[in-house]
Motif scaffolding. Structure first.
Motif, mmCIF file in Angstrom:
data_model
loop_
_atom_site.group_PDB
_atom_site.id
_atom_site.type_symbol
_atom_site.label_atom_id
_atom_site.label_comp_id
_atom_site.label_asym_id
_atom_site.label_seq_id
_atom_site.Cartn_x
_atom_site.Cartn_y
_atom_site.Cartn_z
ATOM 1 N N ASP A 77 0.830 -1.215 0.000
ATOM 2 C CA ASP A 77 0.000 0.000 0.000
ATOM 3 C C ASP A 77 0.862 1.262 0.000
ATOM 4 N N ALA A 78 1.941 1.221 0.789
ATOM 5 C CA ALA A 78 2.835 2.388 0.840
ATOM 6 C C ALA A 78 3.524 2.594 -0.507
ATOM 7 N N THR A 79 3.944 1.458 -1.115
ATOM 8 C CA THR A 79 4.589 1.538 -2.433
ATOM 9 C C THR A 79 3.623 2.119 -3.460
ATOM 10 N N THR A 80 2.382 1.650 -3.416
ATOM 11 C CA THR A 80 1.369 2.151 -4.355
ATOM 12 C C THR A 80 1.172 3.655 -4.172
ATOM 13 N N ALA A 81 1.084 4.092 -2.923
ATOM 14 C CA ALA A 81 0.864 5.517 -2.653
ATOM 15 C C ALA A 81 2.057 6.351 -3.113
ATOM 16 N N TYR A 82 3.263 5.823 -2.885
ATOM 17 C CA TYR A 82 4.483 6.552 -3.268
ATOM 18 C C TYR A 82 4.578 6.664 -4.798
ATOM 19 N N GLU A 83 4.310 5.575 -5.481
ATOM 20 C CA GLU A 83 4.399 5.599 -6.947
ATOM 21 C C GLU A 83 3.229 6.378 -7.563
ATOM 22 N N HIS A 84 2.120 6.384 -6.858
ATOM 23 C CA HIS A 84 0.982 7.214 -7.259
ATOM 24 C C HIS A 84 1.407 8.693 -7.191
#
Lengths: 419, 149
Positions: A77-84
Motif C-alpha cells: 500500500d505504501a509503495t502504491t501511494a508513493y508511486e501514485h
C-alpha cells in the motif's frame, strides 16, 4: 485522483474567496506576540493546508512501512501511494513518463544530483557553464564545485537595473565551449519571471542543454516541461504548500538513461556482489535508500490543493497583492524597491534608507508580521544592487490586502523609530 | 517600556547613527574580519595591543543597528583595558545577552548594560556578539575569518 486532468478548462472557477482559502490553513489562525499572524514569507516556505497535514498523519496512521521491499500488505500500500505520487508529479509538470520524475529532498539536492550526474558527463576541461546573476546559491555552488573538479569555467549572464536577464548578453555569451545553461525560472530575491522558453530555445538552437530552477515558479505558475522543452527542471515541495524535505527533478528520459547513478545504496540496485553491482532502472537508480515516503504522498495533497484552487485564480489573486503592495510601498519616500521587472511573481523586495533590514525584521515581527530579511541566499544579487541585505515580502494564495495594510502601518512605525 | 523599546534604547540608536571609533586603524598590531551570514553583517576589528594592553581599537563594516552599536560601545569600553580584562568583559557581556538569570555584575559592564534587552531576542544575539568574537579572534591572532554560524 490522478486520473483527473490537471488543466480542466471546462470547470468555471467560482469568484475567488480568500477567506475560504485561509480556512484551510490552520496556522494562519494563530497569533504571535498577541497579534494576528501576518505571514509574508512564503518564498522561504509556504504554509500548509489541512489536507497536506492530514496526508502525513494518514500515512503514519494507516500505511507506514518501507517501500519497494516487502511482500506484506502495508508495504504494498505504501509503495502504491508513493508511486501514485510520482504519477501525480508527472501530470503536474506534464512529463511524458513518470520515469522522468526523481524524488529529491528539494531543489538544492536536485541541482546537486544534476550537476554530479549529467554535469559530470557533459562538462570537461576548458568547457563553460552559464548561469545568471540572479541565481540562488543552490544554482551557483554545485556548478562552481563541478567547474573546479573539471577545470571548467562558470560564466554569469548579467541582469539589468530592473532585475531582468540581459538577453542580448546571454546570446553573446553562448559559444562552442558552453556545455550547459542553468537558469532560475522565477527569482526568489527579485520576483522576476524569466522568459524561460526563450532562454531554452536560444540554447537549444546551438544544441546546448538547459537546466531550470523551478523552486519559486511552481507555487505561482503552471509549468509544462514538454512545452518548455527544458532538459531538467527542479521542483521544491515546501515552497508550493507541501512539506519540507521533498521535491523532485524532472529530466528527459533520454538524458537520464545513460547517466551514472547519483548515490549508491539500497533501492538503486538490481543486484549486488562484491565484484559488481547492476544498477536499477529509471527513476529508482537515482533514489538510493529509503526516501521521504510521507513527503511524496503529502506533496500529492499539495498538488491537489493547487489544482483545486486553480493556477489562474492563484495568479490573479497574487498579482493583485503584488500590485497593491508595490503601490503602497512606492508612496513611502524612504522606501526603495529592489527588482522592478515587467513580469514578476510573488515577491516585493525593498530597502528603507539606511535602516538595516535586520532591524526592520525584528520590529515587524513584534507586530506579528513575518518577512524575510537578509541576502536570501543570493549574495551576488545583493552585490549587484550595492546593498548588504534587503527586506523581502512574499505572497501566497492565502494572503490578503488587509495584511499588506498591517505591513505598511508597521513600516511607518519602523521609520518613525529610527528617524 | 516594551521589549522593542528595551532593545532599541536611545543609546543604541545614537551609537548606530554616530558610531564611535569607526574607521581604519593605521598602526594596528592585529585585526580580524567577522561575518554573520544570517543577515549579511560584516565587520573588521583592528587593535593596537602593546604589553598586553589595548591601546587603541577601531572597526569598519556594515551591519544592523545592534551590531553597529555593539561595536561602537565595545571599542569605547575596551580602550585602555588589558587583554585579560577584555576577555572577562566579553564573558560577562555574553552572559548578559544570552542567560535568563540576573547573575550578572551590571556595574562592571558600565555602558554595555544597554544590551540587556537583547536576551529577549534570541535571533539578535549574534548581532550583538559578532564584534566581540571578532575582537577575540584578532587578539588570538588566528587570522581566520570568523563566522557566527
Amino acid at each position: 485522483m490522478i486520473s483527473e486532468e490537471i488543466h480542466d478548462a471546462s470547470v468555471v472557477a467560482p469568484a475567488f474567496d480568500v477567506q475560504a482559502i485561509r480556512e484551510q490553513f490552520p496556522i494562519l489562525h494563530r497569533t504571535v506576540y498577541n497579534k494576528p499572524l501576518v505571514y509574508l514569507d512564503s518564498a522561504a516556505t509556504s504554509q500548509k493546508p489541512q489536507r497536506v497535514i492530514d496526508a502525513i498523519v494518514h500515512y503514519y496512521t494507516e500505511l507506514n512501512s518501507n517501500i519497494h521491499r516487502g511482500v506484506h500488505r502495508l508495504s504494498q500500500d505504501a509503495t502504491t501511494a508513493y508511486e501514485h505520487a510520482r504519477k501525480a508529479m508527472q501530470q503536474f509538470v506534464n512529463a511524458r513518463s513518470s520515469r522522468e520524475i526523481i524524488f529529491t529532498r528539494g531543489c538544492t539536492e536536485g541541482m546537486n544530483l544534476i550537476a554530479s550526474t549529467f554535469g559530470r558527463t557533459a562538462v570537461g576541461e576548458g568547457d563553460e557553464i552559464l548561469i545568471s546573476e540572479m541565481e540562488h546559491h543552490s544554482n551557483i555552488v554545485p556548478w562552481q564545485m563541478l567547474c573546479r573538479e573539471k577545470g571548467a569555467t562558470l560564466r554569469v549572464i548579467p541582469i539589468s537595473d530592473s532585475g531582468e536577464l540581459r538577453m542580448d548578453e546571454y546570446e553573446r555569451m553562448l559559444n562552442e565551449r558552453t556545455k550547459l545553461v542553468s537558469v532560475v525560472h522565477v527569482s526568489n530575491s527579485l520576483g522576476t519571471v524569466n522568459p524561460i522558453k526563450e532562454v531554452i530555445d536560444i540554447a537549444h538552437a546551438r544544441g546546448i542543454p538547459v537546466v531550470v530552477d523551478g523552486a519559486q515558479a511552481t507555487p505561482h505558475i503552471s509549468v509544462d516541461v514538454q512545452a518548455l522543452d527544458c532538459d531538467f527542471y527542479t521542483v521544491s515541495g515546501h515552497k508550493m504548500y507541501g512539506p519540507t524535505g521533498i521535491g523532485f527533478v524532472y529530466g528527459k528520459a533520454e538524458l537520464l538513461e545513460p547517466l551514472p547513478p547519483y548515490q549508491g545504496g539500497g533501492d538503486m540496485i538490481l543486484s549486488v556482489t562484491f565484484e559488481k553491482t547492476i544498477y536499477n532502472e529509471l527513476p529508482f537508480r537515482y533514489e538510493a535508500g529509503t526516501p521521504n515516503i510521507e513527503g511524496a504522498i503529502a506533496l500529492t495533497a499539495a498538488v491537489d490543493f493547487i489544482r483545486q484552487t486553480g493556477y489562474e485564480a492563484i495568479a490573479a489573486h497574487e498579482h493583485d497583492l503584488l500590485m497593491y503592495a508595490t503601490e503602497l510601498l512606492s508612496e513611502i519616500p524612504e522606501i526603495h524597491l529592489i527588482g522592478t521587472a515587467r513580469s514578476k511573481a510573488g515577491v516585493v523586495a525593498f530597502t528603507i534608507d539606511d535602516i538595516h533590514p535586520h532591524d526592520i525584521g525584528t520590529f515587524l515581527d513584534r507586530e506579528g508580521v513575518a518577512i524575510r530579511t537578509g541576502h536570501h541566499c543570493t549574495q551576488p544579487v545583493m552585490k549587484r544592487y550595492g546593498v548588504p541585505a534587503t527586506n523581502r515580502v512574499s505572497f501566497a494564495v492565502y494572503n490578503t490586502r488587509e495584511e499588506i495594510e498591517v505591513l505598511i502601518r508597521a513600516l511607518h512605525g519602523v521609520i518613525t523609530m529610527f528617524r | 517600556m516594551n521589549e522593542l523599546q528595551e532593545l532599541y534604547q536611545q543609546v543604541i540608536l545614537d551609537h548606530n547613527r554616530n558610531p564611535r571609533n569607526y574607521g581604519e586603524l593605521q598602526d594596528a598590531t592585529c585585526s580580524a574580519e567577522g561575518f554573520n551570514p544570517l543577515c549579511g553583517d560584516q565587520i573588521n576589528v583592528a587593535l593596537v595591543v602593546k604589553d598586553g594592553v589595548i591601546e587603541d581599537v577601531k572597526f569598519t563594516g556594515s551591519g544592523c543597528a545592534i551590531s553597529k552599536a555593539s561595536a561602537s560601545i565595545m571599542t569605547s569600553v575596551l580602550k585602555g583595558k588589558t587583554v585579560a580584562e577584555a576577555e572577562q568583559t566579553f564573558d560577562t557581556f555574553h552572559h548578559l545577552v544570552t542567560e535568563e538569570d540576573d547573575d550578572v555584575d551590571m556595574e562592571s559592564l558600565g555602558k554595555l548594560a544597554v544590551f540587556a534587552g537583547v536576551r529577549e531576542f534570541p535571533a539578535r544575539v549574534k548581532c550583538a556578539s559578532l564584534c566581540w568574537h571578532t575582537m577575540r579572534n584578532a587578539i588570538e591572532g588566528s587570522g581566520e575569518i570568523i563566522s557566527t554560524e
